[in-house]
Design a protein around this motif. Structure first.
Motif, short mmCIF file in Angstrom:
data_model
loop_
_atom_site.label_atom_id
_atom_site.label_comp_id
_atom_site.label_asym_id
_atom_site.label_seq_id
_atom_site.Cartn_x
_atom_site.Cartn_y
_atom_site.Cartn_z
N ASN A 108 40.60 32.84 46.35
CA ASN A 108 41.19 34.17 46.42
C ASN A 108 40.17 35.16 45.86
OD1 ASN A 108 42.67 36.47 46.39
ND2 ASN A 108 44.22 35.74 44.90
N TRP A 109 39.49 35.81 46.76
CA TRP A 109 38.42 36.72 46.31
C TRP A 109 38.97 37.99 45.66
CZ3 TRP A 109 33.68 35.10 45.71
CH2 TRP A 109 33.25 33.97 46.44
N ALA A 110 40.30 38.11 45.67
CA ALA A 110 40.91 39.25 44.98
C ALA A 110 41.16 38.93 43.50
CB ALA A 110 42.22 39.63 45.66
N THR A 111 40.68 37.78 43.06
CA THR A 111 40.87 37.37 41.68
C THR A 111 40.30 38.40 40.72
OG1 THR A 111 40.32 35.67 40.05
CG2 THR A 111 38.72 36.08 41.76
N THR A 112 40.84 38.41 39.49
CA THR A 112 40.34 39.34 38.47
C THR A 112 39.02 38.88 37.87
OG1 THR A 112 41.64 38.20 36.77
CG2 THR A 112 42.67 40.11 37.87
N VAL A 113 38.60 37.66 38.23
CA VAL A 113 37.29 37.19 37.77
C VAL A 113 36.23 37.84 38.64
CG1 VAL A 113 35.78 35.19 37.46
CG2 VAL A 113 38.24 35.00 36.96
N ALA A 114 35.37 38.64 38.03
CA ALA A 114 34.36 39.38 38.80
C ALA A 114 33.11 38.53 39.01
CB ALA A 114 34.01 40.66 38.07
N PHE A 115 32.55 38.60 40.20
CA PHE A 115 31.31 37.90 40.47
C PHE A 115 30.18 38.63 39.72
CE2 PHE A 115 27.67 36.35 42.80
CZ PHE A 115 28.03 35.04 43.11
N PRO A 116 29.40 37.90 38.93
CA PRO A 116 28.37 38.57 38.11
C PRO A 116 27.36 39.32 38.98
CG PRO A 116 28.69 36.29 37.41
CD PRO A 116 29.42 36.44 38.71
N LYS A 117 26.86 40.40 38.45
CA LYS A 117 25.80 41.15 39.12
C LYS A 117 24.48 40.68 38.51
CE LYS A 117 28.62 45.25 39.97
NZ LYS A 117 28.72 45.01 41.41
N TYR A 118 23.95 39.62 39.12
CA TYR A 118 22.72 39.04 38.59
C TYR A 118 21.52 39.95 38.89
CZ TYR A 118 25.54 34.82 38.20
OH TYR A 118 26.52 33.92 37.88
N PRO A 119 20.57 40.00 37.98
CA PRO A 119 19.38 40.83 38.22
C PRO A 119 18.63 40.41 39.49
CG PRO A 119 19.50 40.17 35.92
CD PRO A 119 20.54 39.38 36.65
N SER A 120 18.69 39.12 39.78
CA SER A 120 17.98 38.62 40.96
C SER A 120 18.92 38.59 42.15
CB SER A 120 17.44 37.21 40.68
OG SER A 120 16.96 36.63 41.87
N SER A 121 18.58 39.32 43.17
CA SER A 121 19.42 39.32 44.38
C SER A 121 19.38 37.97 45.07
CB SER A 121 18.94 40.41 45.35
OG SER A 121 17.58 40.18 45.70
N LEU A 166 24.05 31.72 45.09
CA LEU A 166 25.32 31.33 44.50
C LEU A 166 26.48 31.58 45.47
CD1 LEU A 166 24.92 32.65 40.83
CD2 LEU A 166 25.09 30.27 41.55
N ARG A 167 26.48 32.72 46.11
CA ARG A 167 27.53 33.01 47.09
C ARG A 167 27.52 32.01 48.23
NH1 ARG A 167 30.41 37.64 46.93
NH2 ARG A 167 29.82 39.24 45.40
N ARG A 168 26.33 31.62 48.65
CA ARG A 168 26.24 30.65 49.75
C ARG A 168 26.80 29.30 49.34
NH1 ARG A 168 22.56 26.99 50.59
NH2 ARG A 168 21.11 27.95 49.10
N ARG A 169 26.41 28.86 48.13
CA ARG A 169 26.89 27.54 47.68
C ARG A 169 28.41 27.56 47.50
NH1 ARG A 169 23.58 23.60 45.90
NH2 ARG A 169 21.33 24.03 45.90
N ILE A 170 28.96 28.65 46.99
CA ILE A 170 30.40 28.74 46.82
C ILE A 170 31.11 28.71 48.17
CG2 ILE A 170 32.27 30.27 46.08
CD1 ILE A 170 30.46 31.15 43.77
N SER A 171 30.53 29.39 49.14
CA SER A 171 31.15 29.43 50.47
C SER A 171 31.12 28.06 51.14
CB SER A 171 30.45 30.47 51.34
OG SER A 171 29.10 30.09 51.60
N GLU A 172 30.14 27.23 50.77
CA GLU A 172 30.02 25.90 51.36
C GLU A 172 30.87 24.85 50.63
OE1 GLU A 172 25.88 25.13 51.10
OE2 GLU A 172 25.34 26.42 52.82
N ALA A 173 31.40 25.19 49.45
CA ALA A 173 32.15 24.22 48.65
C ALA A 173 33.46 23.85 49.32
CB ALA A 173 32.42 24.80 47.27
N THR A 174 33.88 22.61 49.12
CA THR A 174 35.15 22.12 49.68
C THR A 174 36.23 22.15 48.60
OG1 THR A 174 34.72 19.84 49.03
CG2 THR A 174 33.83 20.58 51.17
N ASP A 175 37.47 21.88 49.01
CA ASP A 175 38.55 21.79 48.04
C ASP A 175 38.28 20.69 47.01
OD1 ASP A 175 39.90 23.84 49.20
OD2 ASP A 175 41.29 22.57 50.32
N ASP A 176 37.69 19.57 47.48
CA ASP A 176 37.35 18.48 46.56
C ASP A 176 36.35 18.95 45.51
OD1 ASP A 176 38.99 16.82 47.94
OD2 ASP A 176 37.41 15.67 48.93
#
Length: 334
Positions: free
Chosen positions: A4-17, A23-33
Protein backbone atom coordinates in the motif's frame (compact mmCIF):
# COMPACT_ATOMS: atom_id res chain seq x y z
CA UNK A 1 3.58 -7.92 -4.23
CA UNK A 2 0.88 -6.07 -2.35
CA UNK A 3 2.27 -2.83 -0.97
CA UNK A 4 0.00 0.00 0.00
CA UNK A 5 1.98 2.94 -1.27
CA UNK A 6 -0.38 5.24 0.60
CA UNK A 7 1.24 4.08 3.83
CA UNK A 8 2.41 6.70 6.32
CA UNK A 9 5.91 5.27 6.05
CA UNK A 10 7.71 7.65 3.71
CA UNK A 11 10.23 6.40 1.19
CA UNK A 12 13.58 7.98 2.14
CA UNK A 13 14.98 10.70 -0.08
CA UNK A 14 18.44 9.27 -0.53
CA UNK A 15 21.20 11.62 -1.70
CA UNK A 16 22.01 9.17 -4.47
CA UNK A 17 19.34 8.93 -7.14
CA UNK A 18 20.86 5.64 -8.29
CA UNK A 19 20.40 4.15 -4.81
CA UNK A 20 16.82 5.32 -4.71
CA UNK A 21 16.11 3.83 -8.12
CA UNK A 22 17.71 0.48 -7.23
CA UNK A 23 15.73 0.23 -4.00
CA UNK A 24 12.43 0.98 -5.72
CA UNK A 25 13.20 -1.61 -8.37
CA UNK A 26 14.04 -4.32 -5.85
CA UNK A 27 10.88 -3.56 -3.85
CA UNK A 28 8.76 -3.74 -6.99
CA UNK A 29 10.27 -7.15 -7.81
CA UNK A 30 9.66 -8.58 -4.31
CA UNK A 31 7.05 -11.30 -3.84
CA UNK A 32 4.61 -11.86 -0.99
CA UNK A 33 6.97 -14.57 0.30
CA UNK A 34 9.80 -12.06 0.37
CA UNK A 35 7.74 -9.58 2.35
CA UNK A 36 6.55 -12.08 4.97
CA UNK A 37 10.01 -13.68 5.25
CA UNK A 38 11.64 -10.29 5.75
CA UNK A 39 9.14 -9.37 8.45
CA UNK A 40 9.52 -12.75 10.19
CA UNK A 41 13.28 -12.41 10.05
CA UNK A 42 13.17 -8.90 11.49
CA UNK A 43 10.72 -9.99 14.21
CA UNK A 44 12.93 -12.92 15.26
CA UNK A 45 15.83 -10.51 15.62
CA UNK A 46 13.70 -8.16 17.68
CA UNK A 47 12.60 -11.01 19.99
CA UNK A 48 16.23 -12.07 20.40
CA UNK A 49 17.15 -8.49 21.29
CA UNK A 50 14.24 -8.21 23.74
CA UNK A 51 15.19 -11.44 25.50
CA UNK A 52 18.81 -10.35 25.59
CA UNK A 53 17.69 -7.25 27.48
CA UNK A 54 15.50 -9.37 29.78
CA UNK A 55 18.47 -11.62 30.54
CA UNK A 56 20.55 -8.52 31.29
CA UNK A 57 17.86 -7.32 33.72
CA UNK A 58 17.70 -10.67 35.54
CA UNK A 59 21.50 -10.87 35.65
CA UNK A 60 21.78 -7.31 37.00
CA UNK A 61 19.10 -7.80 39.65
CA UNK A 62 20.63 -11.09 40.81
CA UNK A 63 24.06 -9.50 41.05
CA UNK A 64 22.69 -6.50 42.95
CA UNK A 65 20.98 -8.81 45.42
CA UNK A 66 24.22 -10.80 45.80
CA UNK A 67 26.11 -7.58 46.55
CA UNK A 68 23.45 -6.58 49.07
CA UNK A 69 23.62 -10.01 50.71
CA UNK A 70 27.41 -9.74 50.95
CA UNK A 71 27.02 -6.50 52.91
CA UNK A 72 24.58 -7.98 55.42
CA UNK A 73 26.29 -8.64 58.74
CA UNK A 74 25.66 -12.02 60.37
CA UNK A 75 25.40 -11.72 64.18
CA UNK A 76 28.04 -14.06 65.56
CA UNK A 77 27.20 -13.94 69.29
CA UNK A 78 23.56 -14.87 68.96
CA UNK A 79 21.40 -17.98 69.45
CA UNK A 80 20.17 -17.43 65.90
CA UNK A 81 23.55 -17.42 64.16
CA UNK A 82 22.95 -20.81 62.51
CA UNK A 83 19.58 -19.71 61.17
CA UNK A 84 21.08 -16.48 59.85
CA UNK A 85 23.84 -18.47 58.16
CA UNK A 86 21.42 -21.00 56.65
CA UNK A 87 19.14 -18.26 55.27
CA UNK A 88 22.16 -16.50 53.82
CA UNK A 89 23.45 -19.71 52.24
CA UNK A 90 20.05 -20.58 50.72
CA UNK A 91 19.61 -17.14 49.18
CA UNK A 92 23.19 -17.00 47.92
CA UNK A 93 22.74 -20.36 46.15
CA UNK A 94 19.50 -19.21 44.48
CA UNK A 95 21.01 -15.90 43.37
CA UNK A 96 24.15 -17.61 42.07
CA UNK A 97 22.04 -20.00 40.00
CA UNK A 98 19.89 -17.14 38.68
CA UNK A 99 23.04 -15.24 37.68
CA UNK A 100 24.44 -18.28 35.85
CA UNK A 101 21.18 -18.89 34.01
CA UNK A 102 20.76 -15.23 33.03
CA UNK A 103 24.37 -14.93 31.86
CA UNK A 104 24.06 -18.06 29.73
CA UNK A 105 20.71 -16.84 28.33
CA UNK A 106 22.18 -13.44 27.53
CA UNK A 107 25.01 -15.00 25.55
CA UNK A 108 22.65 -17.35 23.74
CA UNK A 109 20.32 -14.49 22.80
CA UNK A 110 23.30 -12.46 21.60
CA UNK A 111 24.55 -15.42 19.54
CA UNK A 112 21.10 -15.99 18.03
CA UNK A 113 20.80 -12.33 17.07
CA UNK A 114 24.28 -12.47 15.51
CA UNK A 115 23.39 -15.52 13.42
CA UNK A 116 20.16 -13.86 12.32
CA UNK A 117 22.12 -10.80 11.28
CA UNK A 118 24.56 -12.95 9.31
CA UNK A 119 21.63 -14.64 7.54
CA UNK A 120 20.20 -11.35 6.32
CA UNK A 121 22.31 -11.46 3.16
CA UNK A 122 20.79 -14.84 2.18
CA UNK A 123 17.48 -15.75 0.51
CA UNK A 124 15.14 -15.17 3.43
CA UNK A 125 12.06 -16.53 1.69
CA UNK A 126 13.74 -19.90 1.22
CA UNK A 127 14.25 -20.20 4.97
CA UNK A 128 10.53 -20.13 5.71
CA UNK A 129 9.05 -22.17 2.85
CA UNK A 130 7.42 -25.51 3.63
CA UNK A 131 10.00 -28.26 3.85
CA UNK A 132 12.85 -25.92 4.71
CA UNK A 133 15.54 -27.30 7.02
CA UNK A 134 14.36 -26.38 10.51
CA UNK A 135 17.95 -26.61 11.74
CA UNK A 136 18.56 -23.30 9.99
CA UNK A 137 15.95 -21.54 12.11
CA UNK A 138 18.23 -19.71 14.51
CA UNK A 139 15.29 -18.27 16.43
CA UNK A 140 14.29 -21.80 17.45
CA UNK A 141 16.79 -21.49 20.29
CA UNK A 142 14.76 -18.64 21.77
CA UNK A 143 11.85 -20.86 22.91
CA UNK A 144 13.61 -22.77 25.72
CA UNK A 145 15.66 -19.65 26.41
CA UNK A 146 12.59 -17.70 27.53
CA UNK A 147 11.42 -20.63 29.66
CA UNK A 148 14.78 -20.76 31.43
CA UNK A 149 14.74 -17.02 32.05
CA UNK A 150 11.19 -17.12 33.36
CA UNK A 151 12.03 -19.98 35.72
CA UNK A 152 15.25 -18.28 36.88
CA UNK A 153 13.36 -15.06 37.61
CA UNK A 154 10.58 -16.94 39.43
CA UNK A 155 13.06 -18.94 41.52
CA UNK A 156 15.03 -15.81 42.38
CA UNK A 157 11.96 -13.89 43.51
CA UNK A 158 10.72 -16.87 45.50
CA UNK A 159 14.11 -17.14 47.24
CA UNK A 160 14.09 -13.41 48.00
CA UNK A 161 10.59 -13.68 49.43
CA UNK A 162 11.57 -16.64 51.64
CA UNK A 163 14.66 -14.78 52.82
CA UNK A 164 12.60 -11.70 53.72
CA UNK A 165 10.18 -13.91 55.69
CA UNK A 166 13.03 -15.60 57.56
CA UNK A 167 14.69 -12.26 58.33
CA UNK A 168 11.38 -10.85 59.56
CA UNK A 169 10.84 -13.85 61.83
CA UNK A 170 14.40 -13.61 63.14
CA UNK A 171 13.96 -9.90 63.81
CA UNK A 172 10.89 -10.65 65.94
CA UNK A 173 12.71 -13.39 67.80
CA UNK A 174 15.74 -11.18 68.36
CA UNK A 175 13.48 -8.46 69.71
CA UNK A 176 11.97 -10.99 72.13
CA UNK A 177 15.49 -12.14 73.00
CA UNK A 178 16.51 -8.57 73.85
CA UNK A 179 13.57 -8.35 76.23
CA UNK A 180 14.57 -11.64 77.82
CA UNK A 181 18.21 -10.58 78.21
CA UNK A 182 17.11 -7.47 80.09
CA UNK A 183 14.92 -9.51 82.44
CA UNK A 184 15.90 -11.16 85.72
CA UNK A 185 15.39 -14.59 84.15
CA UNK A 186 18.59 -14.21 82.13
CA UNK A 187 21.89 -14.84 83.91
CA UNK A 188 24.89 -13.35 82.12
CA UNK A 189 27.81 -15.71 81.65
CA UNK A 190 30.12 -12.96 82.93
CA UNK A 191 28.10 -12.92 86.14
CA UNK A 192 28.41 -16.69 86.44
CA UNK A 193 32.20 -16.49 86.09
CA UNK A 194 32.31 -14.27 89.21
CA UNK A 195 30.27 -16.62 91.39
CA UNK A 196 31.45 -18.88 94.18
CA UNK A 197 30.98 -22.65 93.71
CA UNK A 198 27.97 -22.77 96.08
CA UNK A 199 26.36 -19.81 94.31
CA UNK A 200 26.96 -21.55 91.00
CA UNK A 201 25.16 -24.67 92.21
CA UNK A 202 22.20 -22.62 93.39
CA UNK A 203 22.12 -20.77 90.07
CA UNK A 204 22.02 -24.07 88.17
CA UNK A 205 19.09 -25.16 90.37
CA UNK A 206 17.35 -21.82 89.72
CA UNK A 207 17.81 -22.25 85.96
CA UNK A 208 16.32 -25.74 86.16
CA UNK A 209 13.36 -24.31 88.06
CA UNK A 210 13.02 -21.67 85.32
CA UNK A 211 12.64 -24.57 82.87
CA UNK A 212 9.74 -25.84 84.96
CA UNK A 213 11.63 -28.58 86.83
CA UNK A 214 10.80 -29.70 90.34
CA UNK A 215 13.94 -29.16 92.43
CA UNK A 216 14.79 -31.97 94.84
CA UNK A 217 18.31 -30.74 95.70
CA UNK A 218 19.73 -27.27 95.06
CA UNK A 219 23.28 -27.62 96.32
CA UNK A 220 25.88 -30.22 97.12
CA UNK A 221 27.94 -30.96 100.20
CA UNK A 222 30.39 -33.38 101.72
CA UNK A 223 28.03 -36.33 101.35
CA UNK A 224 26.29 -35.41 98.08
CA UNK A 225 27.75 -38.45 96.28
CA UNK A 226 28.49 -36.38 93.19
CA UNK A 227 25.03 -34.83 92.84
CA UNK A 228 24.90 -31.08 93.39
CA UNK A 229 21.47 -30.59 91.85
CA UNK A 230 18.68 -33.11 91.45
CA UNK A 231 15.54 -32.13 89.55
CA UNK A 232 12.57 -33.72 87.84
CA UNK A 233 11.38 -32.47 84.45
CA UNK A 234 7.67 -31.88 83.69
CA UNK A 235 7.83 -35.16 81.73
CA UNK A 236 9.01 -37.01 84.84
CA UNK A 237 12.69 -37.45 83.94
CA UNK A 238 15.05 -37.41 86.91
CA UNK A 239 18.04 -35.19 86.12
CA UNK A 240 21.20 -35.46 88.23
CA UNK A 241 23.71 -32.63 87.85
CA UNK A 242 27.27 -32.21 89.01
CA UNK A 243 28.46 -28.58 89.01
CA UNK A 244 32.11 -27.61 88.55
CA UNK A 245 32.76 -23.90 88.79
CA UNK A 246 35.95 -22.40 87.36
CA UNK A 247 36.86 -18.87 88.46
CA UNK A 248 36.68 -16.44 85.57
CA UNK A 249 35.58 -19.22 83.23
CA UNK A 250 39.16 -20.45 82.97
CA UNK A 251 40.13 -24.03 83.65
CA UNK A 252 39.03 -27.50 82.60
CA UNK A 253 37.17 -30.35 84.22
CA UNK A 254 39.03 -33.63 83.97
CA UNK A 255 38.05 -37.26 83.62
CA UNK A 256 38.21 -38.17 87.37
CA UNK A 257 35.25 -35.88 88.17
CA UNK A 258 33.18 -37.43 85.41
CA UNK A 259 34.10 -40.93 86.54
CA UNK A 260 32.91 -40.09 90.06
CA UNK A 261 29.62 -38.81 88.69
CA UNK A 262 29.22 -41.96 86.60
CA UNK A 263 29.70 -44.15 89.65
CA UNK A 264 26.87 -42.57 91.64
CA UNK A 265 24.38 -40.82 89.37
CA UNK A 266 22.43 -43.90 88.33
CA UNK A 267 23.16 -46.43 91.11
CA UNK A 268 22.71 -43.96 93.97
CA UNK A 269 20.49 -41.20 92.58
CA UNK A 270 18.48 -43.19 90.01
CA UNK A 271 19.15 -40.66 87.28
CA UNK A 272 17.44 -40.77 83.90
CA UNK A 273 19.67 -37.97 82.63
CA UNK A 274 23.20 -37.39 83.94
CA UNK A 275 24.76 -33.96 83.38
CA UNK A 276 28.08 -32.35 84.30
CA UNK A 277 28.01 -28.56 84.08
CA UNK A 278 30.92 -26.13 84.16
CA UNK A 279 31.50 -22.51 83.27
CA UNK A 280 34.89 -23.64 81.95
CA UNK A 281 35.57 -26.50 79.56
CA UNK A 282 36.18 -30.26 79.65
CA UNK A 283 39.36 -32.16 78.82
CA UNK A 284 39.34 -34.59 75.92
CA UNK A 285 39.60 -37.63 78.23
CA UNK A 286 36.61 -36.30 80.16
CA UNK A 287 34.63 -35.84 76.94
CA UNK A 288 35.57 -39.31 75.69
CA UNK A 289 34.58 -40.94 78.98
CA UNK A 290 31.27 -39.05 79.11
CA UNK A 291 30.42 -40.04 75.55
CA UNK A 292 31.10 -43.72 76.30
CA UNK A 293 28.97 -43.69 79.47
CA UNK A 294 25.99 -41.61 78.30
CA UNK A 295 26.86 -38.59 80.41
CA UNK A 296 25.98 -35.16 79.04
CA UNK A 297 28.52 -32.35 79.32
CA UNK A 298 27.57 -28.69 79.34
CA UNK A 299 30.49 -26.25 79.06
CA UNK A 300 30.53 -22.44 79.15
CA UNK A 301 29.37 -22.07 75.54
CA UNK A 302 26.33 -24.26 76.18
CA UNK A 303 25.84 -22.72 79.62
CA UNK A 304 25.47 -19.37 77.89
CA UNK A 305 22.74 -20.83 75.69
CA UNK A 306 20.91 -22.14 78.73
CA UNK A 307 21.58 -19.52 81.38
CA UNK A 308 21.90 -16.31 79.35
CA UNK A 309 19.85 -16.94 76.24
CA UNK A 310 17.19 -19.04 77.94
CA UNK A 311 17.21 -22.11 75.73
CA UNK A 312 15.79 -25.13 77.62
CA UNK A 313 18.37 -27.46 79.14
CA UNK A 314 17.20 -30.57 77.28
CA UNK A 315 17.29 -28.67 73.99
CA UNK A 316 20.86 -27.55 74.69
CA UNK A 317 21.80 -31.15 75.45
CA UNK A 318 20.15 -32.36 72.24
CA UNK A 319 17.58 -34.40 74.15
CA UNK A 320 14.48 -32.48 73.12
CA UNK A 321 12.61 -31.94 69.86
CA UNK A 322 13.30 -28.24 69.32
CA UNK A 323 10.61 -28.13 66.63
CA UNK A 324 8.02 -28.70 69.34
CA UNK A 325 5.91 -25.57 69.95
CA UNK A 326 6.81 -25.72 73.63
CA UNK A 327 10.51 -25.51 72.89
CA UNK A 328 10.85 -22.97 70.13
CA UNK A 329 13.13 -20.05 70.84
CA UNK A 330 10.16 -17.72 70.48
CA UNK A 331 8.54 -19.49 73.38
CA UNK A 332 11.54 -19.68 75.67
CA UNK A 333 12.30 -15.99 75.42
CA UNK A 334 8.80 -14.78 76.26
Amino acid sequence: MHINWATTVAFPKYPSSQLQEDLRRRISEATDDDLLAAYLHWTEGRVAADWFLLACDVETEAQQERNHLANLATPMDSPFVDEHSQARSDLHAALFQATRTATAAKEQARSTWQRLRDTTRNDLAARYRAGADEATWEAGHLGPLRSKLTEAERTMRSALSRHRDVMHDLALREEAMDRFLSSEASVAIEQIHLMTPPAFEQTVAALAKRDGYQILRNGGGARDLGADVIAVTPEGLRVVVQCKHRQGGRGKVGSPDIQTLNGTARPEHHADVVVAITNGTFTKPASDFARNHDIHLLDKAQLKRWGTWGEPLLAVLGLADTSSPALTSREWVQ
